[in-house]
Design a protein around this motif. Sequence first.
Motif, short mmCIF file in Angstrom:
data_model
loop_
_atom_site.label_atom_id
_atom_site.label_comp_id
_atom_site.label_asym_id
_atom_site.label_seq_id
_atom_site.Cartn_x
_atom_site.Cartn_y
_atom_site.Cartn_z
N ALA A 148 0.88 -1.17 0.00
CA ALA A 148 0.00 0.00 0.00
C ALA A 148 0.91 1.22 0.00
CB ALA A 148 -0.91 -0.01 1.22
N TYR A 149 0.99 1.92 -1.13
CA TYR A 149 1.89 3.05 -1.28
C TYR A 149 1.17 4.35 -0.95
CZ TYR A 149 4.67 -0.39 -3.77
OH TYR A 149 5.37 -1.52 -4.11
N SER A 150 1.86 5.25 -0.27
CA SER A 150 1.30 6.58 0.01
C SER A 150 0.99 7.28 -1.31
CB SER A 150 2.29 7.42 0.81
OG SER A 150 2.52 6.83 2.07
N ASN A 151 -0.19 7.84 -1.42
CA ASN A 151 -0.62 8.56 -2.63
C ASN A 151 -0.49 7.69 -3.89
OD1 ASN A 151 -1.11 11.01 -1.16
ND2 ASN A 151 1.10 11.31 -1.14
N GLY A 152 -0.70 6.38 -3.75
CA GLY A 152 -0.54 5.50 -4.90
C GLY A 152 -1.33 4.22 -4.74
N ALA A 153 -0.89 3.21 -5.42
CA ALA A 153 -1.61 1.94 -5.53
C ALA A 153 -1.57 1.13 -4.25
CB ALA A 153 -1.01 1.12 -6.67
N SER A 154 -2.57 0.29 -4.11
CA SER A 154 -2.58 -0.82 -3.16
C SER A 154 -2.61 -2.08 -3.99
CB SER A 154 -3.81 -0.75 -2.25
OG SER A 154 -3.75 0.39 -1.42
N GLU A 155 -1.82 -3.08 -3.59
CA GLU A 155 -1.68 -4.27 -4.42
C GLU A 155 -1.80 -5.53 -3.58
OE1 GLU A 155 1.65 -2.27 -7.40
OE2 GLU A 155 2.30 -3.29 -5.57
N LEU A 156 -2.43 -6.56 -4.16
CA LEU A 156 -2.52 -7.89 -3.55
C LEU A 156 -1.76 -8.87 -4.43
CD1 LEU A 156 -6.31 -8.07 -2.59
CD2 LEU A 156 -4.38 -7.50 -1.11
N PHE A 157 -1.04 -9.79 -3.80
CA PHE A 157 -0.20 -10.74 -4.53
C PHE A 157 -0.64 -12.17 -4.22
CE2 PHE A 157 2.13 -6.89 -4.12
CZ PHE A 157 2.94 -6.79 -5.24
N TYR A 158 -0.39 -13.06 -5.18
CA TYR A 158 -0.56 -14.49 -4.97
C TYR A 158 0.75 -15.15 -5.37
CZ TYR A 158 -1.99 -19.31 -5.34
OH TYR A 158 -2.08 -20.67 -5.18
N ASP A 159 1.39 -15.80 -4.42
CA ASP A 159 2.66 -16.49 -4.67
C ASP A 159 3.67 -15.56 -5.34
OD1 ASP A 159 4.44 -18.60 -4.52
OD2 ASP A 159 3.74 -19.52 -6.39
N GLY A 160 3.72 -14.30 -4.89
CA GLY A 160 4.68 -13.34 -5.41
C GLY A 160 4.26 -12.62 -6.68
N SER A 161 3.12 -12.98 -7.25
CA SER A 161 2.64 -12.33 -8.48
C SER A 161 1.49 -11.40 -8.15
CB SER A 161 2.16 -13.38 -9.48
OG SER A 161 3.22 -14.22 -9.87
N LYS A 162 1.58 -10.16 -8.65
CA LYS A 162 0.53 -9.17 -8.41
C LYS A 162 -0.75 -9.60 -9.12
CE LYS A 162 1.49 -5.15 -9.90
NZ LYS A 162 1.78 -3.76 -10.28
N LYS A 163 -1.85 -9.68 -8.35
CA LYS A 163 -3.13 -10.11 -8.91
C LYS A 163 -4.16 -8.99 -8.93
CE LYS A 163 -1.74 -14.21 -9.71
NZ LYS A 163 -1.53 -14.65 -11.07
N LEU A 164 -4.03 -8.03 -8.01
CA LEU A 164 -4.99 -6.92 -7.94
C LEU A 164 -4.23 -5.66 -7.57
CD1 LEU A 164 -8.52 -6.89 -6.65
CD2 LEU A 164 -6.97 -5.20 -5.71
N ALA A 165 -4.53 -4.58 -8.26
CA ALA A 165 -3.89 -3.30 -7.95
C ALA A 165 -4.90 -2.18 -8.17
CB ALA A 165 -2.68 -3.07 -8.82
#
Length: 174
Positions: A148-165
């Motif tokens: 979760a970046y300040s003033n930016g994206a939040s991202e969810l990963f599965y096994d090290g791969s970004k799945k949702l941003a």
Amino acid sequence: AYLNLNDNARATFGTGDDLQIYHDGNHSHIKNATGALSIKGSQVSFDSADGSEYQIKAVENGTVELYYNGTKRIETNNTGAFVTGELGCDTLYMGDNEKAKFGNNDDLEIYHNGNHAYIDNNTGYLTLQGNYGVLLQRHDGSENLITAYSNGASELFYDGSKKLATTSGGVDIT
């Protein structure tokens, strides 16, 4: 009556001068060469040279207190010890199920139960803050789990791969 001894003259006790009390011209010394040196009393204290403040105080069947510049900083009690002021250390070791507790009513607890680690917040929100954002990673840092970046994206990963941003326009799903 007084016993007056010149500098470096020693009052000695024991067959082999096991205990010596003397002044060397600059400093006073009590030197015990064998066994334990025991000071007995219902209250024993080390005081300032003029006697105006404690440095260490030990009370029979009670507290032991450490002072800094006349102010009590550490005090033992029937459940452990209490520190007034800051406590610093290189490493804090705690066994399984021993908890670091914060707040007047143990509002926040951090502990390990032998299998899993817990941050247990019992009141309000649990807030994580970071200047650049918040990063949740695998224990060895090899994979991001959530970012979760300040003033930016939040991202969810599965096994090290970004799945949702999250993006400025919505959400990207892979």
